[in-house]
Design a protein around this motif. Structure first.
Motif, mmCIF file in Angstrom:
data_model
loop_
_atom_site.group_PDB
_atom_site.id
_atom_site.type_symbol
_atom_site.label_atom_id
_atom_site.label_comp_id
_atom_site.label_asym_id
_atom_site.label_seq_id
_atom_site.Cartn_x
_atom_site.Cartn_y
_atom_site.Cartn_z
ATOM 1 N N GLN A 3 -5.775 -0.396 -12.023
ATOM 2 C CA GLN A 3 -5.357 -1.546 -11.249
ATOM 3 C C GLN A 3 -4.898 -1.064 -9.804
ATOM 4 O OE1 GLN A 3 -1.923 -1.694 -14.326
ATOM 5 N NE2 GLN A 3 -2.563 -3.770 -14.969
ATOM 6 N N ILE A 4 -4.344 -0.061 -9.672
ATOM 7 C CA ILE A 4 -4.064 0.499 -8.116
ATOM 8 C C ILE A 4 -5.407 0.502 -7.289
ATOM 9 C CG2 ILE A 4 -3.462 2.346 -6.789
ATOM 10 C CD1 ILE A 4 -1.104 0.990 -8.188
ATOM 11 N N ASP A 5 -6.372 0.832 -8.004
ATOM 12 C CA ASP A 5 -7.613 0.911 -7.283
ATOM 13 C C ASP A 5 -8.179 -0.276 -6.994
ATOM 14 O OD1 ASP A 5 -7.701 3.769 -7.175
ATOM 15 O OD2 ASP A 5 -9.194 3.949 -8.719
ATOM 16 N N LYS A 6 -8.040 -1.529 -7.931
ATOM 17 C CA LYS A 6 -8.628 -2.668 -7.554
ATOM 18 C C LYS A 6 -7.814 -3.367 -6.698
ATOM 19 C CE LYS A 6 -9.208 -6.862 -10.296
ATOM 20 N NZ LYS A 6 -8.875 -7.506 -11.630
ATOM 21 N N MET A 7 -6.606 -3.139 -6.777
ATOM 22 C CA MET A 7 -5.605 -3.599 -5.730
ATOM 23 C C MET A 7 -5.723 -3.371 -4.212
ATOM 24 S SD MET A 7 -1.449 -4.319 -5.544
ATOM 25 C CE MET A 7 -1.197 -2.775 -6.138
ATOM 26 N N GLN A 8 -6.137 -1.888 -4.080
ATOM 27 C CA GLN A 8 -6.415 -1.276 -2.798
ATOM 28 C C GLN A 8 -7.776 -1.676 -2.263
ATOM 29 O OE1 GLN A 8 -5.473 3.016 -3.496
ATOM 30 N NE2 GLN A 8 -3.436 2.826 -2.974
ATOM 31 N N ARG A 9 -8.739 -1.758 -3.212
ATOM 32 C CA ARG A 9 -9.995 -2.206 -2.548
ATOM 33 C C ARG A 9 -10.016 -3.655 -1.956
ATOM 34 N NH1 ARG A 9 -12.056 0.030 -7.425
ATOM 35 N NH2 ARG A 9 -11.929 -1.886 -8.598
ATOM 36 N N ALA A 10 -9.165 -4.631 -2.767
ATOM 37 C CA ALA A 10 -8.841 -6.086 -2.165
ATOM 38 C C ALA A 10 -8.113 -5.770 -0.941
ATOM 39 C CB ALA A 10 -7.968 -6.748 -3.155
ATOM 40 N N GLN A 11 -7.237 -4.905 -0.828
ATOM 41 C CA GLN A 11 -6.494 -4.601 0.468
ATOM 42 C C GLN A 11 -7.415 -4.138 1.720
ATOM 43 O OE1 GLN A 11 -3.381 -2.014 -0.998
ATOM 44 N NE2 GLN A 11 -1.727 -3.952 -0.509
ATOM 45 N N ASP A 12 -8.068 -3.230 1.161
ATOM 46 C CA ASP A 12 -9.230 -2.734 2.240
ATOM 47 C C ASP A 12 -9.869 -3.893 2.764
ATOM 48 O OD1 ASP A 12 -8.185 -0.192 1.835
ATOM 49 O OD2 ASP A 12 -9.887 0.280 0.576
ATOM 50 N N ARG A 13 -10.499 -5.008 2.062
ATOM 51 C CA ARG A 13 -11.028 -6.144 2.579
ATOM 52 C C ARG A 13 -10.200 -6.841 3.353
ATOM 53 N NH1 ARG A 13 -13.033 -6.286 -2.957
ATOM 54 N NH2 ARG A 13 -11.378 -7.869 -3.525
ATOM 55 N N PRO B 197 4.000 8.380 -5.576
ATOM 56 C CA PRO B 197 4.202 8.416 -7.123
ATOM 57 C C PRO B 197 5.190 8.047 -7.886
ATOM 58 C CG PRO B 197 4.410 10.542 -5.906
ATOM 59 C CD PRO B 197 4.206 9.647 -4.797
ATOM 60 N N THR B 198 6.258 7.738 -7.152
ATOM 61 C CA THR B 198 7.463 7.139 -7.868
ATOM 62 C C THR B 198 7.689 5.600 -7.352
ATOM 63 O OG1 THR B 198 8.945 8.056 -6.248
ATOM 64 C CG2 THR B 198 8.640 9.203 -8.496
ATOM 65 N N GLY B 199 6.890 5.176 -6.505
ATOM 66 C CA GLY B 199 6.997 3.953 -5.638
ATOM 67 C C GLY B 199 7.231 2.704 -6.712
ATOM 68 N N ALA B 200 7.477 1.474 -6.252
ATOM 69 C CA ALA B 200 7.814 0.404 -6.856
ATOM 70 C C ALA B 200 6.780 0.083 -8.021
ATOM 71 C CB ALA B 200 8.034 -0.771 -6.037
ATOM 72 N N TYR B 201 5.436 0.611 -7.628
ATOM 73 C CA TYR B 201 4.260 -0.134 -8.415
ATOM 74 C C TYR B 201 3.763 1.297 -9.392
ATOM 75 C CZ TYR B 201 4.857 -3.666 -5.139
ATOM 76 O OH TYR B 201 5.253 -4.756 -4.514
ATOM 77 N N ALA B 202 4.564 2.302 -9.461
ATOM 78 C CA ALA B 202 4.071 3.295 -10.350
ATOM 79 C C ALA B 202 3.895 2.989 -11.768
ATOM 80 C CB ALA B 202 5.213 4.644 -10.290
ATOM 81 N N GLU C 268 -6.398 -11.549 -5.582
ATOM 82 C CA GLU C 268 -6.647 -10.324 -6.336
ATOM 83 C C GLU C 268 -5.394 -9.603 -6.177
ATOM 84 O OE1 GLU C 268 -10.200 -7.212 -7.154
ATOM 85 O OE2 GLU C 268 -10.631 -9.119 -5.759
ATOM 86 N N VAL C 269 -4.796 -9.173 -5.006
ATOM 87 C CA VAL C 269 -3.643 -8.394 -4.970
ATOM 88 C C VAL C 269 -2.443 -8.991 -5.669
ATOM 89 C CG1 VAL C 269 -1.849 -7.596 -3.298
ATOM 90 C CG2 VAL C 269 -4.503 -7.420 -2.828
ATOM 91 N N LYS C 270 -2.421 -10.331 -5.776
ATOM 92 C CA LYS C 270 -1.284 -11.098 -6.264
ATOM 93 C C LYS C 270 -1.210 -11.057 -7.650
ATOM 94 C CE LYS C 270 -0.885 -15.596 -6.358
ATOM 95 N NZ LYS C 270 -0.789 -17.194 -6.059
ATOM 96 N N ALA C 271 -2.681 -11.163 -8.232
ATOM 97 C CA ALA C 271 -2.802 -10.982 -9.785
ATOM 98 C C ALA C 271 -2.575 -9.699 -10.236
ATOM 99 C CB ALA C 271 -4.325 -11.390 -9.922
ATOM 100 N N VAL C 272 -3.059 -8.754 -9.555
ATOM 101 C CA VAL C 272 -2.656 -7.371 -10.065
ATOM 102 C C VAL C 272 -0.972 -7.231 -10.212
ATOM 103 C CG1 VAL C 272 -2.792 -4.852 -9.519
ATOM 104 C CG2 VAL C 272 -4.814 -6.150 -9.116
ATOM 105 N N ARG D 220 0.773 -1.171 -0.035
ATOM 106 C CA ARG D 220 0.095 0.050 -0.150
ATOM 107 C C ARG D 220 0.988 1.120 -0.231
ATOM 108 N NH1 ARG D 220 -5.493 1.478 1.471
ATOM 109 N NH2 ARG D 220 -5.738 -0.628 0.423
ATOM 110 N N ALA D 221 1.915 1.323 0.768
ATOM 111 C CA ALA D 221 2.582 2.307 0.933
ATOM 112 C C ALA D 221 3.282 2.831 -0.552
ATOM 113 C CB ALA D 221 3.823 2.385 2.034
ATOM 114 N N GLU D 222 3.957 1.566 -1.188
ATOM 115 C CA GLU D 222 4.591 2.098 -2.567
ATOM 116 C C GLU D 222 3.663 2.257 -3.169
ATOM 117 O OE1 GLU D 222 7.721 1.725 -3.632
ATOM 118 O OE2 GLU D 222 8.405 1.457 -1.178
ATOM 119 N N THR D 223 2.316 1.736 -3.214
ATOM 120 C CA THR D 223 1.309 2.129 -4.549
ATOM 121 C C THR D 223 0.858 3.629 -4.211
ATOM 122 O OG1 THR D 223 -0.588 1.443 -3.109
ATOM 123 C CG2 THR D 223 0.524 0.003 -4.643
ATOM 124 N N GLU D 224 0.912 4.140 -3.037
ATOM 125 C CA GLU D 224 0.666 5.537 -2.700
ATOM 126 C C GLU D 224 1.654 6.319 -3.092
ATOM 127 O OE1 GLU D 224 -0.729 5.194 1.283
ATOM 128 O OE2 GLU D 224 -2.725 4.571 0.695
#
Length: 158
Positions: free
Chosen positions: A53-63, A42-47, A91-95, A36-40
């Motif tokens: 894709q980020i929104d989908k992953m963050q929704r899964a993380q929220d769950r 702007p130059t993180g590992a998942y930029a 879902e997180v893994k797939a993204v 989550r920290a990396e997705t937030e």
């Protein structure tokens, strides 16, 4: 078709066993917080991922965070929530892997002829294949409308 059903059943057992043995919830939570920290950033590992894709992953993380709030062991969760946890982690893994087709999806389903529920798991690709095979097996609706005598309503389909 039989081979697909057997494969589906074998994967169901293996995937759900993985959920039951997840064990270290602290490790799961730590990994999800790091992601989550990396997705937030702007130059993180998942930029490289787009906003969807980020929104989908963050929704899964929220769950995941909601399910694991106040829980010490996976076994404290009921079966439905264990399945939801597994699906969210997948879902997180797939993204992250950019491979939606290999994402496992588990569902609790009633076995035919009983009220007992069992967990069945398969990848998105396997589910698609099973759906297509079932559609092919079902074939046409069987409505008979002979065209100018060229087709017999009683003939077998190829």
């Amino acid at each position: 078709m039989k081979r697909s059903i057997v494969l589906f059943a074998v994967l169901s057992c293996a995937a759900f066993a993985a959920v039951a043995n997840v064990g270290r919830l602290g490790q799961i939570l730590q990994e999800q917080r790091e992601i989550r920290a990396e997705t937030e950033r702007p130059t993180g590992a998942y930029a490289r991922f787009d906003r969807n894709q980020i929104d989908k992953m963050q929704r899964a993380q929220d769950r995941i965070f909601r399910l694991l709030d106040g829980v010490d062991q996976v076994e404290q969760l009921d079966r439905e929530k264990q399945v939801e946890l597994f699906n969210s982690l997948e879902e997180v893994k797939a993204v992250l892997a950019a491979n939606e087709n290999d994402r496992q999806i588990c569902r609790r389903e009633r076995k035919t002829g009983t009220t007992l529920r069992e967990v069945r798991c398969a990848t998105v690709g396997e589910r698609t294949k099973l759906t297509n095979e079932a559609r092919d097996w079902k074939g046409d609706s069987g409505v008979c409308a002979p065209e100018s005598g060229s087709t017999s309503c009683g003939s077998a389909r190829p």
